[in-house]
Design a protein around this motif. Structure first.
Motif, PDB file in Angstrom:
ATOM      1  N   UNK A 186       0.838  -1.201   0.000  1.00  0.00           N
ATOM      2  CA  UNK A 186       0.000   0.000   0.000  1.00  0.00           C
ATOM      3  C   UNK A 186       0.874   1.253   0.000  1.00  0.00           C
ATOM      4  N   UNK A 187       0.431   2.251  -0.730  1.00  0.00           N
ATOM      5  CA  UNK A 187       1.237   3.470  -0.873  1.00  0.00           C
ATOM      6  C   UNK A 187       1.522   4.119   0.483  1.00  0.00           C
ATOM      7  N   UNK A 188       0.534   4.092   1.397  1.00  0.00           N
ATOM      8  CA  UNK A 188       0.770   4.684   2.724  1.00  0.00           C
ATOM      9  C   UNK A 188       1.938   3.985   3.424  1.00  0.00           C
ATOM     10  N   UNK A 189       1.952   2.667   3.379  1.00  0.00           N
ATOM     11  CA  UNK A 189       3.039   1.912   4.028  1.00  0.00           C
ATOM     12  C   UNK A 189       4.375   2.196   3.353  1.00  0.00           C
ATOM     13  N   UNK A 190       4.350   2.335   2.043  1.00  0.00           N
ATOM     14  CA  UNK A 190       5.583   2.640   1.309  1.00  0.00           C
ATOM     15  C   UNK A 190       6.130   3.998   1.719  1.00  0.00           C
ATOM     16  N   UNK A 191       5.229   4.987   1.863  1.00  0.00           N
ATOM     17  CA  UNK A 191       5.671   6.326   2.253  1.00  0.00           C
ATOM     18  C   UNK A 191       6.203   6.327   3.689  1.00  0.00           C
ATOM     19  N   UNK A 192       5.614   5.524   4.545  1.00  0.00           N
ATOM     20  CA  UNK A 192       6.109   5.423   5.920  1.00  0.00           C
ATOM     21  C   UNK A 192       7.526   4.837   5.922  1.00  0.00           C
ATOM     22  N   UNK A 193       7.743   3.851   5.057  1.00  0.00           N
ATOM     23  CA  UNK A 193       9.089   3.277   4.940  1.00  0.00           C
ATOM     24  C   UNK A 193      10.081   4.341   4.474  1.00  0.00           C
ATOM     25  N   UNK A 194       9.637   5.148   3.533  1.00  0.00           N
ATOM     26  CA  UNK A 194      10.486   6.208   2.982  1.00  0.00           C
ATOM     27  C   UNK A 194      10.869   7.211   4.069  1.00  0.00           C
ATOM     28  N   UNK A 195       9.889   7.605   4.901  1.00  0.00           N
ATOM     29  CA  UNK A 195      10.136   8.580   5.958  1.00  0.00           C
ATOM     30  C   UNK A 195      11.031   7.993   7.037  1.00  0.00           C
ATOM     31  N   UNK A 229      -4.436  11.104  -4.369  1.00  0.00           N
ATOM     32  CA  UNK A 229      -4.272   9.669  -4.643  1.00  0.00           C
ATOM     33  C   UNK A 229      -4.651   8.843  -3.413  1.00  0.00           C
ATOM     34  N   UNK A 230      -5.392   7.757  -3.634  1.00  0.00           N
ATOM     35  CA  UNK A 230      -5.838   6.862  -2.566  1.00  0.00           C
ATOM     36  C   UNK A 230      -4.637   6.085  -2.030  1.00  0.00           C
ATOM     37  N   UNK A 231      -4.260   6.335  -0.779  1.00  0.00           N
ATOM     38  CA  UNK A 231      -3.050   5.756  -0.214  1.00  0.00           C
ATOM     39  C   UNK A 231      -3.168   4.269   0.085  1.00  0.00           C
ATOM     40  N   UNK A 232      -4.374   3.724  -0.058  1.00  0.00           N
ATOM     41  CA  UNK A 232      -4.509   2.265   0.137  1.00  0.00           C
ATOM     42  C   UNK A 232      -4.174   1.499  -1.143  1.00  0.00           C
ATOM     43  N   UNK A 233      -4.075   2.205  -2.243  1.00  0.00           N
ATOM     44  CA  UNK A 233      -3.743   1.537  -3.512  1.00  0.00           C
ATOM     45  C   UNK A 233      -2.252   1.208  -3.556  1.00  0.00           C
ATOM     46  N   UNK A 234      -1.870   0.215  -4.360  1.00  0.00           N
ATOM     47  CA  UNK A 234      -0.457  -0.237  -4.366  1.00  0.00           C
ATOM     48  C   UNK A 234       0.495   0.815  -4.937  1.00  0.00           C
ATOM     49  N   UNK A 235       1.705   0.781  -4.445  1.00  0.00           N
ATOM     50  CA  UNK A 235       2.722   1.750  -4.848  1.00  0.00           C
ATOM     51  C   UNK A 235       3.041   1.653  -6.336  1.00  0.00           C
ATOM     52  N   UNK A 236       2.871   0.480  -6.952  1.00  0.00           N
ATOM     53  CA  UNK A 236       3.203   0.321  -8.371  1.00  0.00           C
ATOM     54  C   UNK A 236       2.376   1.235  -9.269  1.00  0.00           C
ATOM     55  N   UNK A 237       1.207   1.688  -8.767  1.00  0.00           N
ATOM     56  CA  UNK A 237       0.349   2.531  -9.592  1.00  0.00           C
ATOM     57  C   UNK A 237       0.845   3.971  -9.688  1.00  0.00           C
ATOM     58  N   UNK A 238       1.755   4.333  -8.806  1.00  0.00           N
ATOM     59  CA  UNK A 238       2.199   5.727  -8.783  1.00  0.00           C
ATOM     60  C   UNK A 238       3.715   5.858  -8.984  1.00  0.00           C
ATOM     61  N   UNK A 239       4.419   4.733  -9.062  1.00  0.00           N
ATOM     62  CA  UNK A 239       5.875   4.778  -9.208  1.00  0.00           C
ATOM     63  C   UNK A 239       6.269   5.147 -10.644  1.00  0.00           C
ATOM     64  N   UNK A 240       7.529   5.581 -10.816  1.00  0.00           N
ATOM     65  CA  UNK A 240       8.119   5.780 -12.144  1.00  0.00           C
ATOM     66  C   UNK A 240       8.721   4.459 -12.585  1.00  0.00           C
ATOM     67  N   UNK A 241       8.250   3.936 -13.697  1.00  0.00           N
ATOM     68  CA  UNK A 241       8.753   2.651 -14.181  1.00  0.00           C
ATOM     69  C   UNK A 241      10.057   2.835 -14.960  1.00  0.00           C
TER      70      UNK A 241
END
Length: 632
Positions: A186-195, A229-241
């Protein structure tokens, strides 16, 4: 106990050898082996040392005193294509001895000369004993270039004080284990990891640790915050490929060039199997240099006026000095300069396009000449043009006038940033160089169909074009059309080849170099141009789209059957001449000064003189190829 005469002679020979490459780098045991097996041969003026008809050479010769002239064949008249003079420390015939065949050259004493002679069987044994000598024999000019670069680093060490090296491997720059998340997190969890990790670039990787994408701090506002952006959606939907990656064996310079070329701030470091091993940021590279890529890039991107861009241009020159001092090769350095200058030029184009309200116009800004070949040195004037397409029903003349006003402003701004206006008016503000694609085709076609001297001169400038800004489709169409037309016109190619042979390498029959009255050689006219012109002919003949001289040599040369090792030596020769030009422009002259491409061979150290002579010899071999191919 006093040394015997034989031991004294061996010591004398060893002292001599230690002053010349490659023997100055030879392993002690191998050097001793060589010294113990040398004999001395005396050859009076005009005496034949070795001739083709002698069969497989009996000796490996090292010139001790005097001068030996290499000639293509005893029966061939002496021309600028057929001779080379060898002086003390130089050796022959490496290729013939290595291959066990007769020499393709004859060798004659120009004056009373002495040669140290090593029996052929001992030459083969020496190759086995000495890896450094084997490398020298297999890649002659490349091995000399490495030594020259090492000397250059010492020479520039004070000017590059406190500079860490840009040749450091990325593996050694990676400071900590990589932080990455799975694509379905989930994007929220990914952002928490980033922080929590305190990183500015979060990598998304699969279970196999191979990168799939990235999300950076600069992406957050435009991709997540503003769109809601809905933070429950997976990070792959918003990443740069398709993130930019480099191998652990690449160096800091490679990362800097990748960032400068593609406008990114992070490079992923991967191992030989493509697995993530770390992330390199602009901040990491900035720590290697006082004037750094980050500073320059930021200065260019944030610049809102010409004064700020002029400061960035000066910083590019200073950064080039730092890289030159660290031993970066000429090919990489000129590409780096071109990449940063491209970014500066694009910023000037953006600012003027916005100021003049030209967002509605579709056009391409073309770079010609050295800029078109990615071979800008530190002293380069402007060579540019425009290709555009007028929409149906549009007032073509009014549209063109808007583009000319725009081009004039851009040319003036580039001049203010240190790129002088072209004295020949090869600039986009010239109405003759602001054309539709059909007009460019007509212009190019006329030069090809009627290759008079002026047409051939124009071809050497304008056929080396690349798109620097705007629509890439039109220039690509023009490139394909040009290659088709030239490839099917042998008369034009022969005329262009003849033009390429107008200037010969400045090698003397007796002296090492032919110099002008002030003792100098123009390295642009009598050096780089020889490679550039010949490579252009090969590329047009073989249908190679690349415009850089070395890539043209490699790709076109391979297509016409030239040996890979021969092409490599030619590329090394071109690189050394470019390196000398860059060094001279940095150390001795102001930008654009009349003498900024001139060097005095007598001012070079012995090693650089030797490499320069070999570089000119490679240019002559390349010209000889054209001469034979086109029966000129």
């Amino acid at each position: 106990m006093d040394a015997t005469p034989a031991e004294t002679l061996i010591r004398t020979h060893l002292d001599f050898l230690r002053r010349h490459a490659p023997f100055d780098r030879m392993e002690p045991a191998a050097l001793r082996f060589l010294g113990e097996r040398l004999s001395v041969g005396f050859y009076p003026a005009e005496a034949e040392v070795l001739m083709t008809e002698d069969g497989t050479p009996k000796y490996f010769y090292i010139v001790y005193r005097g001068k030996i002239q290499a000639r293509q064949d005893k029966g061939v008249s002496v021309t600028e294509y057929a001779t080379l003079t060898l002086g003390p420390g130089e050796c022959f015939p490496i290729g013939a001895l290595s291959a066990g065949r007769p020499s393709t050259n004859g060798y004659v004493a120009v004056e009373d000369s002495y040669c140290l002679q090593l029996p052929a069987a001992d030459f083969i044994k020496l190759l086995e004993l000495s890896p450094s000598f084997q490398l020298f024999c297999t890649r002659y000019i490349a091995s000399l270039l490495n030594q020259s670069r090492e000397q250059l680093q010492v020479q520039f060490s004070q000017r590059a004080a406190e500079q860490q090296t840009m040749t450091t491997s990325l593996l050694n720059l990676v400071k900590k284990l990589p932080i990455y998340v799975a694509p379905d997190l989930a994007t929220r969890s990914a952002l928490e990891t980033m922080v929590n990790a305190g990183v500015g670039c979060l990598v998304v990787a699969g279970a196999d640790e191979k990168p799939l994408g990235v999300l950076t701090q600069s992406d957050l506002l435009k991709r997540i915050v503003l769109p809601g952006f809905d933070l429950t959606r997976p990070i792959r939907e918003v990443m740069t490929t398709a993130p930019h990656t480099l191998s652990t064996t690449a160096c800091a310079y490679d990362a800097a060039l990748e960032m400068a070329t593609h406008g990114v701030r992070h490079i992923l470091v991967v191992d030989s199997e493509g697995r993530l091993r770390g992330v390199i940021s602009e901040r990491d590279l900035f720590a290697l240099q006082r004037i750094g890529l980050r500073q320059i890039r930021s200065g260019i991107e944030s610049a809102n006026d010409v004064d700020a861009l002029a400061r960035a241009s000066r910083d590019i020159r200073q950064l080039a000095l730092n890289l030159l001092a660290q031993g970066i090769g000429a090919e990489q350095l000129t590409q780096f300069i071109s990449a940063l200058n491209d970014g500066l030029t694009r910023r000037i184009l953006d600012l003027n396009r916005e100021r003049l309200g030209l967002q509605d116009l579709e056009f391409s800004w073309l770079a010609f000449g050295s800029e078109g070949r990615h071979e800008q040195t530190l002293s380069t004037d402007q060579d540019n043009g425009i290709v555009f397409e007028a929409p149906a029903g549009a007032d073509r003349e009014a549209l063109k006038q808007r583009l000319l006003d725009f081009a004039k402003a851009v040319n003036d701004d580039l001049a203010a940033c240190g790129f002088p206006l072209c004295e020949g008016n090869i600039m986009a503000s010239n109405p003759a160089l602001c054309l539709t694609i059909d007009e460019w085709r007509e212009k190019f076609g006329n030069w090809i169909r009627e290759p008079h001297p002026e047409a051939l001169l124009n071809a050497t400038i304008f056929f080396d074009f690349r798109v620097l800004y705007g629509d890439e489709q039109l220039p690509q169409q023009l490139r394909h059309w040009l290659l088709t037309l030239t490839g099917g016109n042998p008369a034009f190619l022969k005329a262009l080849a003849t033009n390429a042979l107008d200037v010969s390498p400045p090698l003397g029959k007796i002296r090492d170099f032919v110099v002008e009255g002030d003792g100098t050689i123009d390295l642009k006219k009598f050096g780089a141009r020889l490679f550039v012109d010949a490579a252009r002919v090969l590329a047009l003949r073989a249908g190679v789209e690349h415009t850089s001289t070395v890539q043209r040599l490699r790709q076109a040369g391979a297509r016409v059957g030239m040996p890979a090792e021969e092409l490599s030596a030619m590329a090394d020769g071109f690189h050394f001449i470019q390196l000398l030009r860059l060094r001279h422009q940095h150390l001795d002259t102001d930008h654009g000064a009349p003498g900024d491409n001139r060097v005095k061979p007598e001012d070079l150290n012995e090693l650089d003189r030797r490499i320069l002579k070999e570089a000119f010899r490679q240019a002559r071999k390349l010209q000889l190829r054209l001469k034979l191919d086109y029966q000129i």
